[in-house]
Motif scaffolding. Structure first.
Motif, PDB file in Angstrom:
ATOM      1  N   CYS A   1      57.826   7.672  56.104  1.00  0.00           N
ATOM      2  CA  CYS A   1      58.147   8.353  54.840  1.00  0.00           C
ATOM      3  C   CYS A   1      59.081   7.554  53.934  1.00  0.00           C
ATOM      4  O   CYS A   1      59.056   7.708  52.724  1.00  0.00           O
ATOM      5  N   THR A   2      59.926   6.699  54.523  1.00  0.00           N
ATOM      6  CA  THR A   2      60.863   5.965  53.664  1.00  0.00           C
ATOM      7  C   THR A   2      60.127   5.107  52.647  1.00  0.00           C
ATOM      8  O   THR A   2      60.668   4.816  51.583  1.00  0.00           O
ATOM      9  N   THR A   3      58.874   4.727  52.960  1.00  0.00           N
ATOM     10  CA  THR A   3      58.141   3.849  52.032  1.00  0.00           C
ATOM     11  C   THR A   3      57.725   4.582  50.758  1.00  0.00           C
ATOM     12  O   THR A   3      57.283   3.943  49.807  1.00  0.00           O
ATOM     13  N   TYR A   4      57.836   5.916  50.754  1.00  0.00           N
ATOM     14  CA  TYR A   4      57.575   6.601  49.468  1.00  0.00           C
ATOM     15  C   TYR A   4      58.724   7.492  49.006  1.00  0.00           C
ATOM     16  O   TYR A   4      58.874   7.705  47.821  1.00  0.00           O
ATOM     17  N   VAL A   5      59.595   7.986  49.904  1.00  0.00           N
ATOM     18  CA  VAL A   5      60.678   8.845  49.393  1.00  0.00           C
ATOM     19  C   VAL A   5      61.858   8.051  48.830  1.00  0.00           C
ATOM     20  O   VAL A   5      62.621   8.565  48.007  1.00  0.00           O
ATOM     21  N   CYS A   6      62.049   6.795  49.254  1.00  0.00           N
ATOM     22  CA  CYS A   6      63.205   6.013  48.780  1.00  0.00           C
ATOM     23  C   CYS A   6      63.124   5.821  47.260  1.00  0.00           C
ATOM     24  O   CYS A   6      62.161   5.238  46.761  1.00  0.00           O
ATOM     25  N   PRO A   7      64.122   6.303  46.525  1.00  0.00           N
ATOM     26  CA  PRO A   7      64.071   6.205  45.053  1.00  0.00           C
ATOM     27  C   PRO A   7      64.248   4.782  44.532  1.00  0.00           C
ATOM     28  O   PRO A   7      64.081   4.543  43.346  1.00  0.00           O
ATOM     29  N   ALA A   8      64.605   3.846  45.418  1.00  0.00           N
ATOM     30  CA  ALA A   8      64.802   2.465  44.960  1.00  0.00           C
ATOM     31  C   ALA A   8      63.770   1.515  45.569  1.00  0.00           C
ATOM     32  O   ALA A   8      63.899   0.295  45.457  1.00  0.00           O
ATOM     33  N   ASN A   9      62.760   2.089  46.205  1.00  0.00           N
ATOM     34  CA  ASN A   9      61.667   1.297  46.770  1.00  0.00           C
ATOM     35  C   ASN A   9      62.165   0.174  47.688  1.00  0.00           C
ATOM     36  O   ASN A   9      61.651  -0.949  47.655  1.00  0.00           O
ATOM     37  N   CYS A  10      63.178   0.467  48.495  1.00  0.00           N
ATOM     38  CA  CYS A  10      63.711  -0.544  49.422  1.00  0.00           C
ATOM     39  C   CYS A  10      62.837  -0.698  50.663  1.00  0.00           C
ATOM     40  O   CYS A  10      62.964  -1.669  51.400  1.00  0.00           O
ATOM     41  N   TYR A  11      62.012   0.304  50.909  1.00  0.00           N
ATOM     42  CA  TYR A  11      61.121   0.264  52.077  1.00  0.00           C
ATOM     43  C   TYR A  11      59.701   0.068  51.554  1.00  0.00           C
ATOM     44  O   TYR A  11      59.216   0.854  50.741  1.00  0.00           O
ATOM     45  N   THR A  12      59.044  -0.987  52.001  1.00  0.00           N
ATOM     46  CA  THR A  12      57.693  -1.263  51.500  1.00  0.00           C
ATOM     47  C   THR A  12      56.726  -1.481  52.665  1.00  0.00           C
ATOM     48  O   THR A  12      57.141  -1.799  53.781  1.00  0.00           O
ATOM     49  N   LEU A  13      55.460  -1.307  52.383  1.00  0.00           N
ATOM     50  CA  LEU A  13      54.400  -1.553  53.365  1.00  0.00           C
ATOM     51  C   LEU A  13      53.704  -2.847  53.001  1.00  0.00           C
ATOM     52  O   LEU A  13      53.368  -3.060  51.833  1.00  0.00           O
ATOM     53  N   ASP A  14      53.478  -3.718  53.997  1.00  0.00           N
ATOM     54  CA  ASP A  14      52.705  -4.926  53.679  1.00  0.00           C
ATOM     55  C   ASP A  14      51.207  -4.635  53.861  1.00  0.00           C
ATOM     56  O   ASP A  14      50.823  -3.502  54.168  1.00  0.00           O
ATOM     57  N   GLU A  15      50.396  -5.686  53.686  1.00  0.00           N
ATOM     58  CA  GLU A  15      48.946  -5.455  53.723  1.00  0.00           C
ATOM     59  C   GLU A  15      48.475  -4.956  55.087  1.00  0.00           C
ATOM     60  O   GLU A  15      47.472  -4.257  55.201  1.00  0.00           O
ATOM     61  N   ALA A  16      49.231  -5.323  56.119  1.00  0.00           N
ATOM     62  CA  ALA A  16      48.856  -4.883  57.472  1.00  0.00           C
ATOM     63  C   ALA A  16      49.407  -3.497  57.790  1.00  0.00           C
ATOM     64  O   ALA A  16      49.262  -3.011  58.908  1.00  0.00           O
ATOM     65  N   GLY A  17      50.072  -2.883  56.795  1.00  0.00           N
ATOM     66  CA  GLY A  17      50.603  -1.534  57.011  1.00  0.00           C
ATOM     67  C   GLY A  17      51.940  -1.507  57.726  1.00  0.00           C
ATOM     68  O   GLY A  17      52.371  -0.470  58.228  1.00  0.00           O
ATOM     69  N   LYS A  18      52.618  -2.662  57.794  1.00  0.00           N
ATOM     70  CA  LYS A  18      53.926  -2.733  58.464  1.00  0.00           C
ATOM     71  C   LYS A  18      55.048  -2.428  57.465  1.00  0.00           C
ATOM     72  O   LYS A  18      54.978  -2.836  56.305  1.00  0.00           O
ATOM     73  N   VAL A  19      56.089  -1.745  57.951  1.00  0.00           N
ATOM     74  CA  VAL A  19      57.224  -1.387  57.099  1.00  0.00           C
ATOM     75  C   VAL A  19      58.224  -2.539  57.031  1.00  0.00           C
ATOM     76  O   VAL A  19      58.572  -3.133  58.054  1.00  0.00           O
ATOM     77  N   HIS A  20      58.663  -2.857  55.824  1.00  0.00           N
ATOM     78  CA  HIS A  20      59.722  -3.852  55.633  1.00  0.00           C
ATOM     79  C   HIS A  20      60.850  -3.207  54.845  1.00  0.00           C
ATOM     80  O   HIS A  20      60.608  -2.377  53.974  1.00  0.00           O
ATOM     81  N   PHE A  21      62.075  -3.619  55.155  1.00  0.00           N
ATOM     82  CA  PHE A  21      63.241  -3.050  54.473  1.00  0.00           C
ATOM     83  C   PHE A  21      64.095  -4.161  53.871  1.00  0.00           C
ATOM     84  O   PHE A  21      64.303  -5.194  54.495  1.00  0.00           O
ATOM     85  N   GLN A  22      64.549  -3.930  52.631  1.00  0.00           N
ATOM     86  CA  GLN A  22      65.560  -4.825  52.044  1.00  0.00           C
ATOM     87  C   GLN A  22      66.660  -3.949  51.435  1.00  0.00           C
ATOM     88  O   GLN A  22      66.367  -2.903  50.852  1.00  0.00           O
ATOM     89  N   PHE A  23      67.910  -4.372  51.612  1.00  0.00           N
ATOM     90  CA  PHE A  23      69.039  -3.527  51.156  1.00  0.00           C
ATOM     91  C   PHE A  23      69.508  -3.898  49.763  1.00  0.00           C
ATOM     92  O   PHE A  23      70.306  -3.173  49.167  1.00  0.00           O
ATOM     93  N   GLU A  24      69.039  -5.024  49.230  1.00  0.00           N
ATOM     94  CA  GLU A  24      69.603  -5.532  47.967  1.00  0.00           C
ATOM     95  C   GLU A  24      69.427  -4.557  46.796  1.00  0.00           C
ATOM     96  O   GLU A  24      70.274  -4.489  45.922  1.00  0.00           O
ATOM     97  N   ASP A  25      68.324  -3.813  46.780  1.00  0.00           N
ATOM     98  CA  ASP A  25      68.081  -2.885  45.670  1.00  0.00           C
ATOM     99  C   ASP A  25      68.655  -1.497  45.926  1.00  0.00           C
ATOM    100  O   ASP A  25      68.512  -0.595  45.092  1.00  0.00           O
TER     101      ASP A  25
END
Lengths: 100, 441
Positions: free
Chosen positions: A42-66
């Motif tokens: 869920c973090t890949t869509y509820v995060c208001p700053a889009n810090c959690y993203t899905l790559d093409e393989a459907g894996k979750v990645h997180f970055q804190f900078e934003d």
């Protein structure tokens, strides 16, 4: 009336320590949990700053900078993957609102 | 280095600064610690500060042109939306121009910074002017406890000690959790996420578009299509040279419906009734924050312990009852009551849990807990899809029929309403909704 993308919106946010090449992360995400057992990611869509993203393989990645320190992921993640702290004022990242 | 204070306040938001103001006026030696670069730098709200406590805290603020608020509440509107239409309850009154104002619209980075200057003035005027401090840019890492009693805080390598610690850290209350007043994991069930944009417009445009006289402002809450089927509502508040527009979305529902909050915000801004008010505006800032909903299910088990008090949204003191989203007024009153408790406890030289319990009693006797308890049914009603989906559709269908004049025989209003209600609600839903609304609002 202006409709902005999330990237354009985050471009309007002032962050702390923007000049630092390496800021210390204030949130730790165990993405092994996200990718191995989480049923919703869920973090890949509820995060208001889009810090959690899905790559093409459907894996979750997180970055804190934003991250704008809203706290959403701390409550939305019910899988125990998110360790949430406030950023350090000197060496961390995080927001510096001009309007708030 | 060891310093000892009468009180340490963690957090320079409205709750913390209100507590600090009372402490300064009582000539207490205190340390207020704020992690932002200045008080307000980390704070977000919708933002209306309701009620008249600000007049108590900063007498005469309403006539000070440099006071930190944007506009006072002079015009209120509650709007129900379907995909094309809006149906509003609208109230404007000359009485709203009388002081003390019934509410002020604020931008927190400005308001909190201004309130901090007023607290500093109170410190300077106190008998312990050199022994109380507002410290910014400092993050409190943990609360220090000795034998179960809170005795101070640690920030980096430094420790500070006091008779009592007031936690005013906001909804993401890590320290309240550390001292055991709230579980470490707070589930999504009773919290929401707020997203907001501040949209810049010329001052004359704001005043002419919204028909505002002087520093009068308008508050507009929205129910229905605003949230694209997600539990919650929208808001639009006029600032001096901008408007704040945003949504408050139920976190659990957002998770289940798999939508992005900023996408819904764009849908809301594009609604014909909303888009008209934003024309020509430029987005100045985008922000977001977790917000409690007012459901008491998310509250800490108590708001005091040995040597510690919890105020403001750290105690989940916030409520959306359908009439207004109240949080900053609860923060202000709880901060004031906590500080008054500290002053009384100091007179008794007793900062034990049983002494500090006076704070909870004072809170129970105030509008804060009376309203939170009295309007729980209203909070639950707003979480009901009948309320945020079906009711707006009924009202907009009715409005379309009532306000449309055709070259055909005109239907009586009651018939139009029955038709609209029947289209969207079963008889049982209508009965249930009427009964719930009559009881809860």
């Amino acid at each position: 009336m202006e409709l902005l993308s999330i990237a354009e919106r985050l471009g309007k946010v002032a962050y702390r320590n923007q000049g630092r090449s390496e800021a210390r992360a204030h949130i730790e995400v165990d993405t092994d949990i996200c990718n191995a057992t989480c049923p919703h990611k869920c973090t890949t869509y509820v995060c208001p700053a889009n810090c959690y993203t899905l790559d093409e393989a459907g894996k979750v990645h997180f970055q804190f900078e934003d991250c704008i320190e809203c706290g959403t992921c701390m409550y939305a993640c019910d899988q125990g993957a998110v360790t949430w702290r406030y950023p350090d004022p000197e060496v961390g990242r995080g927001v510096n609102w001009s309007l708030g | 280095m060891e310093e000892r204070f009468d009180c340490i306040v963690v957090g320079g938001g409205i709750a913390g600064l209100s507590a600090a103001m009372v402490l300064a006026r009582a000539n207490k030696r205190f340390l207020l610690i704020e992690r932002g670069e200045f008080c307000g730098a980390k704070n977000v709200s919708g933002g209306v500060l309701w009620g008249s406590d600000l007049e108590r805290l900063v007498p005469g603020y309403s006539t000070d042109a440099d006071a930190g608020f944007e506009r006072f509440v002079g015009h209120r509107r509650l709007t129900f939306l379907d995909d094309q239409s809006s149906f509003s309850l609208d109230f404007k009154s000359g009485h709203f121009h009388e002081t003390p104002f019934s509410g002020v619209i604020v931008l927190r980075a400005r308001f909190d910074e201004w309130l901090a200057t007023k607290v500093q003035e109170a410190i300077d005027a106190s008998s312990v002017a050199d022994e109380s401090f507002l410290a910014t840019n400092v993050l409190v890492d943990r609360v220090i406890q000795e034998d179960g009693r809170v005795t101070g805080i640690q920030a980096g390598e430094e420790q500070f000690f006091a008779d009592c610690v007031i936690l005013a850290e906001g909804v993401n209350n890590l320290l309240t959790r550390q001292v055991g007043l709230q579980p470490d994991y707070v589930p999504a069930d009773h919290v929401a996420v707020g997203v907001k944009e501040v949209i810049g417009l010329d001052r004359t445009v704001v005043e002419e578009r919204f028909q505002l006289d002087g520093l009068a402002g308008m508050t507009n809450e929205f129910v229905g299509y605003a949230t694209a089927g997600v539990e919650g509502g929208g808001f639009l508040y006029t600032n001096r040279e901008s408007v704040s527009i945003g949504l408050v979305l139920g976190m659990k529902d957002l998770r289940e419906k798999r939508v992005k909050p900023y996408d819904i915000l764009n849908d809301f801004k594009s609604h014909p009734a909303v888009a008209d008010t934003l024309r020509g505006g430029e987005v100045l800032e985008y922000s977001a924050h977790v917000v409690s909903t007012g459901d008491m299910g998310s509250m800490p088990k108590q708001l005091y312990g040995d040597g510690v008090l919890v105020v403001g949204e750290a105690g989940h003191l916030l409520m959306n009852s359908g009439r207004a989203i109240q949080g900053m007024d609860y923060a202000m009153r709880s901060g004031i009551l906590a500080a008054e408790t500290v002053v009384e406890a100091a007179a008794d030289v007793d900062f034990s849990s049983s002494s500090l319990r006076r704070y909870e009693q004072a809170l129970e006797a105030s509008f804060v807990m009376k309203d939170l308890k009295g309007f729980q049914d209203a909070v639950h009603l707003l979480h009901d899809p009948i309320m945020y989906e079906k009711m707006p559709a009924v009202l907009c269908d009715f409005g379309r029929s009532f306000f449309t004049v055709e070259s055909e025989p005109t239907e009586k209003a009651i018939k139009s309403f029955r038709k609209a209600a029947k289209k969207h609600l079963t008889t049982w839903e209508l009965v249930r909704l009427s009964a719930k609304a009559a009881k809860s609002l």
